[in-house]
Structures are given as C-alpha cells and as structure tokens.
Design a protein around this motif. Structure first.
Motif, PDB file in Angstrom:
ATOM      1  N   ALA A  17       8.746  -0.423  -4.331  1.00  0.00           N
ATOM      2  CA  ALA A  17       7.964  -1.613  -4.022  1.00  0.00           C
ATOM      3  C   ALA A  17       7.118  -2.051  -5.210  1.00  0.00           C
ATOM      4  O   ALA A  17       6.473  -1.226  -5.872  1.00  0.00           O
ATOM      5  CB  ALA A  17       7.061  -1.348  -2.822  1.00  0.00           C
ATOM      6  N   LEU A  18       7.122  -3.376  -5.474  1.00  0.00           N
ATOM      7  CA  LEU A  18       6.134  -3.937  -6.384  1.00  0.00           C
ATOM      8  C   LEU A  18       4.778  -3.765  -5.713  1.00  0.00           C
ATOM      9  O   LEU A  18       4.564  -4.246  -4.601  1.00  0.00           O
ATOM     10  CB  LEU A  18       6.398  -5.425  -6.618  1.00  0.00           C
ATOM     11  N   ALA A  34       3.428  -4.265 -16.863  1.00  0.00           N
ATOM     12  CA  ALA A  34       4.097  -4.942 -15.753  1.00  0.00           C
ATOM     13  C   ALA A  34       3.508  -4.423 -14.441  1.00  0.00           C
ATOM     14  O   ALA A  34       2.819  -3.399 -14.413  1.00  0.00           O
ATOM     15  CB  ALA A  34       5.602  -4.684 -15.801  1.00  0.00           C
ATOM     16  N   ILE A  35       3.790  -5.142 -13.345  1.00  0.00           N
ATOM     17  CA  ILE A  35       3.357  -4.678 -12.026  1.00  0.00           C
ATOM     18  C   ILE A  35       4.087  -3.371 -11.726  1.00  0.00           C
ATOM     19  O   ILE A  35       5.316  -3.304 -11.810  1.00  0.00           O
ATOM     20  CB  ILE A  35       3.677  -5.718 -10.941  1.00  0.00           C
ATOM     21  N   PRO A  36       3.370  -2.302 -11.373  1.00  0.00           N
ATOM     22  CA  PRO A  36       4.049  -1.024 -11.137  1.00  0.00           C
ATOM     23  C   PRO A  36       4.898  -1.046  -9.869  1.00  0.00           C
ATOM     24  O   PRO A  36       4.619  -1.786  -8.924  1.00  0.00           O
ATOM     25  CB  PRO A  36       2.893  -0.030 -11.004  1.00  0.00           C
ATOM     26  N   CYS A  37       5.939  -0.233  -9.874  1.00  0.00           N
ATOM     27  CA  CYS A  37       6.813  -0.056  -8.715  1.00  0.00           C
ATOM     28  C   CYS A  37       6.650   1.377  -8.207  1.00  0.00           C
ATOM     29  O   CYS A  37       6.799   2.333  -8.971  1.00  0.00           O
ATOM     30  CB  CYS A  37       8.272  -0.307  -9.078  1.00  0.00           C
ATOM     31  N   PHE A  38       6.346   1.505  -6.931  1.00  0.00           N
ATOM     32  CA  PHE A  38       6.183   2.819  -6.323  1.00  0.00           C
ATOM     33  C   PHE A  38       7.137   2.947  -5.142  1.00  0.00           C
ATOM     34  O   PHE A  38       7.444   1.975  -4.452  1.00  0.00           O
ATOM     35  CB  PHE A  38       4.742   3.024  -5.835  1.00  0.00           C
ATOM     36  N   GLY A  39       7.590   4.189  -4.896  1.00  0.00           N
ATOM     37  CA  GLY A  39       8.425   4.459  -3.738  1.00  0.00           C
ATOM     38  C   GLY A  39       7.614   4.474  -2.454  1.00  0.00           C
ATOM     39  O   GLY A  39       6.380   4.547  -2.467  1.00  0.00           O
ATOM     40  N   GLN A  40       8.324   4.409  -1.346  1.00  0.00           N
ATOM     41  CA  GLN A  40       7.651   4.356  -0.048  1.00  0.00           C
ATOM     42  C   GLN A  40       6.866   5.627   0.257  1.00  0.00           C
ATOM     43  O   GLN A  40       6.024   5.637   1.161  1.00  0.00           O
ATOM     44  CB  GLN A  40       8.692   4.110   1.051  1.00  0.00           C
ATOM     45  N   VAL A  45       1.387   2.647  -1.122  1.00  0.00           N
ATOM     46  CA  VAL A  45       2.299   1.728  -0.452  1.00  0.00           C
ATOM     47  C   VAL A  45       2.123   1.816   1.059  1.00  0.00           C
ATOM     48  O   VAL A  45       2.019   0.814   1.764  1.00  0.00           O
ATOM     49  CB  VAL A  45       3.761   2.023  -0.851  1.00  0.00           C
ATOM     50  N   ASN A  46       2.054   3.032   1.564  1.00  0.00           N
ATOM     51  CA  ASN A  46       1.921   3.223   3.007  1.00  0.00           C
ATOM     52  C   ASN A  46       0.619   2.645   3.550  1.00  0.00           C
ATOM     53  O   ASN A  46       0.553   2.183   4.689  1.00  0.00           O
ATOM     54  CB  ASN A  46       2.002   4.718   3.341  1.00  0.00           C
ATOM     55  N   GLN A  47      -0.432   2.666   2.729  1.00  0.00           N
ATOM     56  CA  GLN A  47      -1.718   2.148   3.163  1.00  0.00           C
ATOM     57  C   GLN A  47      -1.888   0.672   2.837  1.00  0.00           C
ATOM     58  O   GLN A  47      -2.864   0.049   3.249  1.00  0.00           O
ATOM     59  CB  GLN A  47      -2.841   2.942   2.482  1.00  0.00           C
ATOM     60  N   GLY A  48      -0.945   0.099   2.095  1.00  0.00           N
ATOM     61  CA  GLY A  48      -1.080  -1.275   1.634  1.00  0.00           C
ATOM     62  C   GLY A  48      -0.660  -2.302   2.667  1.00  0.00           C
ATOM     63  O   GLY A  48      -0.168  -1.976   3.754  1.00  0.00           O
ATOM     64  N   TYR A  60       3.742  -4.984  -1.871  1.00  0.00           N
ATOM     65  CA  TYR A  60       2.571  -4.521  -1.140  1.00  0.00           C
ATOM     66  C   TYR A  60       1.329  -4.759  -1.988  1.00  0.00           C
ATOM     67  O   TYR A  60       1.402  -4.840  -3.221  1.00  0.00           O
ATOM     68  CB  TYR A  60       2.677  -3.028  -0.814  1.00  0.00           C
ATOM     69  N   VAL A  61       0.183  -4.838  -1.323  1.00  0.00           N
ATOM     70  CA  VAL A  61      -1.082  -4.954  -2.028  1.00  0.00           C
ATOM     71  C   VAL A  61      -2.076  -3.959  -1.436  1.00  0.00           C
ATOM     72  O   VAL A  61      -2.078  -3.709  -0.224  1.00  0.00           O
ATOM     73  CB  VAL A  61      -1.653  -6.391  -1.965  1.00  0.00           C
ATOM     74  N   ALA A  62      -2.900  -3.364  -2.314  1.00  0.00           N
ATOM     75  CA  ALA A  62      -3.898  -2.391  -1.863  1.00  0.00           C
ATOM     76  C   ALA A  62      -5.079  -2.406  -2.836  1.00  0.00           C
ATOM     77  O   ALA A  62      -5.003  -2.964  -3.929  1.00  0.00           O
ATOM     78  CB  ALA A  62      -3.287  -0.987  -1.767  1.00  0.00           C
TER      79      ALA A  62
END
Length: 265
Positions: A17-18, A34-40, A45-48, A60-62
């Motif tokens: 996810a971006l 660049a905007i980082p990409c993280f896995g689920q 990501v889970n809290q975003g 996602y945004v957090a």
C-alpha cells in the motif's frame, strides 16, 4: 484519473500500500524521496484510513506522533516543495490524504449530541452512534484575487508571510455571500479600495487543513489604499518590472501573478 477514491478496500489480494504518513506538519518519504509502500502486515497500514487506489495500488493515511516513530529507512519532508518533483495528481493526493486524516481526527464525537462517532461504511462520513447525525469532510471556500489598475498589480503581505514576500488579496467566504461579493468585501476590508469587472480565473484545493482557493481577476474602481493592520502589514501597487518576492509556482496566487505578467513579458 489515476486515483479512484473508495471507502473500503475490495476483496482482491492485498498489494503493498502507498502509505501517506504525516508527522508535525510534514510527510514521511522513503530514501528515494517517494511515498513509501508498506505491506498489509504493517501496523501503520492496519491502523490507517483507506483512501482508494492510485494506479491500482491501495492507499492509506495515518499519523505518526513524533519523529522517533518514523519507520526505518524513511525521513520527514516539507510538503510544499514536493510540487516540483511529484506528478500533479500524486501531489493533490497528498493534500487529500492530509485533509481526510485531519477531518477524521477532529470528528470522533457527534457535534449534535456529543456521543461517539464511527466511520460510515458506505460514504465518506462519520456517523453518530446515538442519534445518527452524519458529519462530512469540511471544506472552507476562500477567494483570491489579482486586482489591476492599468499596468499595476495590487499586492499585500500578511504578518505571517516570510520576510519580503507579497501576494494578492485573499480571504474566506462568509455565509450568505456570493463569491463575487466576497471578492469585493475582502479587497475593501483589507485595502480600502473598490473593484469592478470581477471575473473567475481558476481554483485550487488547499487541504492544509481544509480550504479550496477560488481565483478571480478584478479591476480597480476607486478609493485610496488604507490597510487593515489586523489583516495585513502592507499593501501597494506594483509595476511588472518591480515586483517584490512572490509566491511559489505551485500556488494559485502565483498563477494569477503569472497571468498578469503575460502581456508584458
């Protein structure tokens, strides 16, 4: 459009996810800027908040509370300079992400009855658990206007501006006003002059935290400059070849100024 907004992710296999992370007015970028990409599996990501997809990639945004919490191999960056290096739609998405995050943080309780609110599963809204009242993202319209008197451009500087910087007049719309009435009132209140021939120019969302700038041009119609010191520090008429320091190219203020300069370049 490359960005497709959505409320909930679909059932497709989760892709990296971006992840738009904000901290103390800045954004987190990876080492490639660049905007980082993280896995689920990442907690951020889970809290975003899910935003939709950009070029098919989930977004996602957090919020990060403090700089020490910035993920490894990432860094904090000022947002405004990114306009020069990011694609327009991706830069706009940074603003959208910031606005949605701020709105969600500020609407966790119902403004009508005070009970807790939860995100709607069908639209971008917060729903009261008790009375059902729905709150939608706030947008605050404001005008910005380039006023000309013959070859001269009206420019002013606010008390919060960097040293030497001037811009064109701007201000927020009040209830019951048309945009054109707002233009005339703001110019009158801040500089004491009257304007005519008010014409729409362009608009620009400015989501820090929740504005949209609606640009106009106008002609001087009378009066002497008399500034409101509670609003601005200085104002004056400037010739094209003697402008002070002006806003960056990423702003609608600069678009208006550049448009004014076109006939005389």
């Amino acid at each position: 459009m490359k960005f497709i907004p959505a409320i909930l992710p679909d059932n497709a296999p989760a892709a990296p996810a971006l992840t738009f992370l904000f901290c103390e007015g800045k954004i987190v970028l990876n080492q490639e800027e660049a905007i980082p990409c993280f896995g689920q599996e990442r907690a951020l990501v889970n809290q975003g908040i899910y935003l939709g997809t950009y070029e098919g990639q989930p977004c996602y945004v957090a919020r990060i509370d403090a700089e020490p919490d910035v993920p490894e191999d990432c860094m904090l960056s000022e947002i405004r300079p990114l306009h020069a290096t990011f694609a327009d739609e991706l830069y706009a998405l940074i603003g959208y992400a910031s606005q949605i995050l701020t709105w969600r943080e500020n609407h966790q309780f119902c403004s009508k009855c005070g009970a807790g609110a939860v995100p709607s599963t069908t639209e971008r809204a917060m729903v009261c658990n008790a009375c059902g009242f729905m709150s939608y993202p706030r947008i605050s319209p404001s005008i910005i206007v380039a006023v000309t008197k013959g070859p001269e451009l009206l420019m002013a500087r606010g008390p919060h501006f960097p040293a030497g910087l001037y811009s064109v007049v701007a201000g927020f719309l009040e209830p019951g006003e048309t945009l054109e009435q707002c233009v005339a009132r703001e110019v009158r209140e801040e500089t004491g002059i009257e304007v005519s021939n008010i014409c729409y120019f362009a608009s620009q969302p400015w989501a820090f935290p929740h504005s949209v700038m609606i640009g106009f041009t106008a002609d001087y119609a009378g009066g002497e400059l008399k500034i409101d010191p509670s609003e601005i520090e200085d104002a004056g008429w400037f010739m094209p070849d003697a402008l002070p320091e002006i806003p960056s190219e990423s702003t609608i203020a600069r678009w208006l100024i550049d448009d004014y300069l076109k006939p005389v370049k």
